[in-house]
Design a protein around this motif. Structure first.
Motif, PDB file in Angstrom:
ATOM      1  N   ALA A 176       0.824  -1.211   0.000  1.00 51.71           N
ATOM      2  CA  ALA A 176       0.000   0.000   0.000  1.00 51.71           C
ATOM      3  C   ALA A 176       0.858   1.262   0.000  1.00 51.71           C
ATOM      4  N   ARG A 177       1.940   1.233   0.767  1.00 48.64           N
ATOM      5  CA  ARG A 177       2.818   2.404   0.796  1.00 48.64           C
ATOM      6  C   ARG A 177       3.472   2.635  -0.569  1.00 48.64           C
ATOM      7  N   LEU A 178       3.918   1.560  -1.205  1.00 48.24           N
ATOM      8  CA  LEU A 178       4.509   1.686  -2.533  1.00 48.24           C
ATOM      9  C   LEU A 178       3.491   2.218  -3.544  1.00 48.24           C
ATOM     10  N   MET A 179       2.263   1.711  -3.458  1.00 50.11           N
ATOM     11  CA  MET A 179       1.211   2.159  -4.373  1.00 50.11           C
ATOM     12  C   MET A 179       0.918   3.646  -4.164  1.00 50.11           C
ATOM     13  N   SER A 180       0.938   4.091  -2.919  1.00 46.39           N
ATOM     14  CA  SER A 180       0.665   5.501  -2.616  1.00 46.39           C
ATOM     15  C   SER A 180       1.757   6.415  -3.160  1.00 46.39           C
ATOM     16  N   MET A 181       2.959   5.887  -3.312  1.00 50.43           N
ATOM     17  CA  MET A 181       4.087   6.691  -3.784  1.00 50.43           C
ATOM     18  C   MET A 181       4.151   6.781  -5.305  1.00 50.43           C
ATOM     19  N   MET A 182       3.372   5.955  -6.007  1.00 45.39           N
ATOM     20  CA  MET A 182       3.414   5.958  -7.471  1.00 45.39           C
ATOM     21  C   MET A 182       2.653   7.166  -8.025  1.00 45.39           C
ATOM     22  N   TYR A 183       3.092   7.601  -9.202  1.00 47.40           N
ATOM     23  CA  TYR A 183       2.490   8.789  -9.826  1.00 47.40           C
ATOM     24  C   TYR A 183       2.123   8.461 -11.271  1.00 47.40           C
ATOM     25  N   PRO A 184       1.007   8.948 -11.788  1.00 48.13           N
ATOM     26  CA  PRO A 184       0.038   9.854 -11.152  1.00 48.13           C
ATOM     27  C   PRO A 184      -0.869   9.113 -10.165  1.00 48.13           C
ATOM     28  N   ALA A 185      -1.662   9.863  -9.444  1.00 46.43           N
ATOM     29  CA  ALA A 185      -2.590   9.276  -8.484  1.00 46.43           C
ATOM     30  C   ALA A 185      -3.588   8.373  -9.222  1.00 46.43           C
ATOM     31  N   PHE A 186      -4.010   7.321  -8.558  1.00 46.13           N
ATOM     32  CA  PHE A 186      -4.870   6.326  -9.205  1.00 46.13           C
ATOM     33  C   PHE A 186      -6.347   6.688  -9.084  1.00 46.13           C
ATOM     34  N   ALA A 187      -7.093   6.335 -10.126  1.00 50.62           N
ATOM     35  CA  ALA A 187      -8.537   6.533 -10.110  1.00 50.62           C
ATOM     36  C   ALA A 187      -9.223   5.424  -9.323  1.00 50.62           C
ATOM     37  N   ARG A 188      -8.587   4.244  -9.310  1.00 46.86           N
ATOM     38  CA  ARG A 188      -9.117   3.088  -8.586  1.00 46.86           C
ATOM     39  C   ARG A 188      -7.957   2.106  -8.348  1.00 46.86           C
ATOM     40  N   VAL A 189      -8.153   1.194  -7.394  1.00 41.70           N
ATOM     41  CA  VAL A 189      -7.073   0.281  -7.000  1.00 41.70           C
ATOM     42  C   VAL A 189      -7.656  -1.108  -6.813  1.00 41.70           C
ATOM     43  N   THR A 247      -5.562   2.619 -13.226  1.00 41.25           N
ATOM     44  CA  THR A 247      -5.874   1.670 -12.153  1.00 41.25           C
ATOM     45  C   THR A 247      -4.576   1.093 -11.595  1.00 41.25           C
ATOM     46  N   GLY A 248      -4.416   1.165 -10.299  1.00 40.90           N
ATOM     47  CA  GLY A 248      -3.281   0.536  -9.629  1.00 40.90           C
ATOM     48  C   GLY A 248      -3.641  -0.886  -9.238  1.00 40.90           C
ATOM     49  N   VAL A 249      -2.747  -1.830  -9.493  1.00 36.83           N
ATOM     50  CA  VAL A 249      -3.019  -3.243  -9.213  1.00 36.83           C
ATOM     51  C   VAL A 249      -1.902  -3.821  -8.355  1.00 36.83           C
ATOM     52  N   PHE A 250      -2.279  -4.440  -7.246  1.00 37.00           N
ATOM     53  CA  PHE A 250      -1.335  -5.163  -6.396  1.00 37.00           C
ATOM     54  C   PHE A 250      -1.572  -6.651  -6.610  1.00 37.00           C
ATOM     55  N   VAL A 251      -0.605  -7.331  -7.244  1.00 33.43           N
ATOM     56  CA  VAL A 251      -0.703  -8.771  -7.481  1.00 33.43           C
ATOM     57  C   VAL A 251      -0.110  -9.469  -6.278  1.00 33.43           C
ATOM     58  N   VAL A 252      -0.937 -10.170  -5.495  1.00 35.08           N
ATOM     59  CA  VAL A 252      -0.501 -10.684  -4.197  1.00 35.08           C
ATOM     60  C   VAL A 252       0.159 -12.054  -4.282  1.00 35.08           C
ATOM     61  N   SER A 253       0.266 -12.627  -5.480  1.00 39.86           N
ATOM     62  CA  SER A 253       1.011 -13.863  -5.679  1.00 39.86           C
ATOM     63  C   SER A 253       2.055 -13.601  -6.768  1.00 39.86           C
ATOM     64  N   ALA A 254       2.706 -14.654  -7.235  1.00 41.45           N
ATOM     65  CA  ALA A 254       3.822 -14.481  -8.173  1.00 41.45           C
ATOM     66  C   ALA A 254       3.364 -14.376  -9.631  1.00 41.45           C
ATOM     67  N   GLN A 255       2.181 -13.797  -9.885  1.00 42.26           N
ATOM     68  CA  GLN A 255       1.609 -13.811 -11.229  1.00 42.26           C
ATOM     69  C   GLN A 255       1.613 -12.452 -11.919  1.00 42.26           C
ATOM     70  N   ALA A 256       2.460 -11.537 -11.474  1.00 38.48           N
ATOM     71  CA  ALA A 256       2.488 -10.205 -12.090  1.00 38.48           C
ATOM     72  C   ALA A 256       2.839 -10.280 -13.571  1.00 38.48           C
ATOM     73  N   ALA A 257       3.800 -11.146 -13.926  1.00 38.07           N
ATOM     74  CA  ALA A 257       4.189 -11.265 -15.332  1.00 38.07           C
ATOM     75  C   ALA A 257       3.027 -11.768 -16.186  1.00 38.07           C
ATOM     76  N   SER A 258       2.226 -12.677 -15.639  1.00 38.56           N
ATOM     77  CA  SER A 258       1.058 -13.169 -16.373  1.00 38.56           C
ATOM     78  C   SER A 258       0.065 -12.048 -16.642  1.00 38.56           C
TER      79      SER A 258
END
Length: 344
Positions: A176-189, A247-258
Motif C-alpha cells: 500500500a505504501r509503494l502504491m501511494s508513492m506511485m504517480y500519477p494518483a490512481f482513479a481506482r485500486v 488503475t493501480g493493481v497489487f498482485v498478491v502472488s507471483a503472477q504479475a508477469a502473467s
C-alpha cells in the motif's frame, strides 16, 4: 562461546566444511583448515561431544512438504526447493537425509495424504507450507511429536517449532505504501488474485493492503478479486478499470508477469500500474523492462535453506537459533534486481 554457524560465517565457508575441519574428516585445503581452527580457538569453541556421538551413530531424516510443482504452476516453490538443495549440498558429508512429499493445492485430501506418507517415513522433523489449513491441523493431531517449520505462510492457531514465513500484514502495508508513492494518483485500486479454495497468506496480504491504502486514500475505490489464476479475474478487472484514470493493481502472488502479458495482448497495458509479489524469473524480466513498478520479495530460497540448516543445528549440533525468523520484506525496482539467486 562461538557456534559452528558463526565460525562458518566468519571464515566464509559452509557448515559442512567447518564440521570436516573440526572433526578431522574429509578433504579440506590446508589454508581453510588453518583459518577455521584459528577462528575456533580464538573464540573458545568447544566441540559438542553429544553432537559428534549423534552424528556417528544415527542418520537424521528431514522431510519437506510442499505443493506439487505441476499444480502450483509458479516458480516460488522451485525457489524454496533450490534453497533446500543448497543446504543439502552444504551438509552432504554429514549423516542427514532429506525426503520430499508434494500435494495438489486444488485437492484438500491431497495435502493430508502427502503429509501422512512423509511423516510415516520416519522423519525427525519437517518443513511445510501450511496452505491447506484443515489438512495441517489434522496432520499435527496425527503426528504431535514430530517438530516442524513453517515456510511461505503461517496459521495463527498452530505454533511450529520454527517459523520462516514472512509477515503478510506487514507485506500488505508495504504494498500500500509503494502504491501511494506511485504517480500519477490512481482513479481506482485492485488486489488480485485471491484464492478461496486454499488457506495461505495471500488473502491476509490483500486485506492488509486494501485497509492501509483506503486509510490514506478514502475516496479511491478499491476492490479485491477472488480466483486462483489471473485468467479467472482478468475480465472483471478490466470492467472495474473502465473509465478515465489509471488503475493501480497489487498482485498478491507471483503472477504479475502473467497479468502484464494478458494486458499487452489486449492492448490496454497503459491503463494499469502494477506492483507484484515474488521475484521469479518471469517477474524479474517484466520488472527489468519497466512493465511493472516494483516487486515485493520474501526470499523463498533463503527460507528453504535456513529451515534445513536450523533443523540440522537443533538435532545434530544441539544448538538452537531464534525460532521465529520471519522472512524480510524486500522491495525490488528495476535498478536493484539481484543478479544471483543466492540473495533470494
Amino acid at each position: 562461546m562461538i557456534t559452528i554457524k558463526e565460525i562458518a560465517a566468519e571464515a566464509g565457508v559452509s557448515l559442512g566444511t567447518v564440521d570436516r575441519v573440526l572433526h578431522n574428516r574429509g578433504r579440506v585445503s590446508q589454508e581453510t583448515i588453518a583459518l577455521v581452527r584459528r577462528i575456533a580457538e580464538e573464540n573458545g569453541y568447544v566441540t559438542n561431544q553429544l553432537g559428534r556421538r549423534l552424528r556417528k551413530n544415527q542418520q537424521f531424516r528431514f522431510g519437506v512438504l510442499l505443493p506439487d510443482l505441476g499444480s502450483a504452476k509458479h516458480a516460488f516453490w522451485n525457489q524454496i526447493i533450490n534453497g533446500v538443495e543448497e543446504a543439502r549440498k552444504e551438509l552432504e558429508s554429514l549423516q542427514i537425509e532429506i525426503i520430499y512429499s508434494t500435494f495438489d493445492t486444488m485437492a484438500d485430501e491431497s495435502f493430508l495424504n502427502a503429509g501422512k506418507k512423509l511423516l510415516s517415513n520416519g522423519v525427525d522433523a519437517y518443513i511445510v507450507a501450511p496452505i491447506v489449513a484443515e489438512g495441517m491441523r489434522s496432520l499435527v493431531k496425527l503426528f504431535p511429536d514430530i517438530p516442524f517449520a513453517f515456510v511461505d505462510s503461517s496459521l495463527p492457531d498452530i505454533k511450529p517449532m520454527w517459523n520462516f514465513a514472512q509477515d503478510p500484514i506487514a507485506a500488505g502495508k508495504t504494498g500500500a505504501r509503494l502504491m501511494s508513492m506511485m504517480y500519477p494518483a490512481f482513479a481506482r485500486v485492485a488486489a488480485l488474485p485471491i484464492p478461496k479454495t486454499i488457506s495461505n497468506s495471500t488473502e491476509t496480504r490483500a486485506d492488509s493492503f486494501c485497509a492501509s491504502y483506503s486509510e490514506e486514500h478514502p475516496n479511491v475505490p478499491i476492490r479485491k478479486f477472488y480466483g486462483i489464476e489471473i485468467e479467472e479475474v482478468i475480465d472483471d478487472l478490466i470492467d472495474f478499470s473502465s473509465g478515465e484514470g489509471i488503475t493501480g493493481v497489487f498482485v498478491v502472488s507471483a503472477q504479475a508477469a502473467s497479468l502484464c502479458r494478458i494486458l499487452e495482448e489486449r492492448g490496454i497495458s497503459d491503463r494499469f500500474r502494477i506492483i507484484g509479489f515474488d521475484l521469479s524469473d518471469e517477474n524479474r524480466e517484466v520488472l527489468r523492462n519497466g512493465k511493472i513498478g516494483a516487486i515485493i520479495g520474501q526470499r523463498p530460497q533463503a527460507q528453504g535453506h535456513d529451515a534445513i540448516t536450523t533443523i540440522y543445528n537443533h538435532f545434530v549440533l544441539q544448538h538452537d537459533a531464534e525460532k521465529i525468523l520471519s522472512a524480510p520484506i524486500d522491495i525490488y525496482i528495476k535498478e536493484n534486481i539481484p543478479e544471483s539467486s543466492h540473495w533470494l
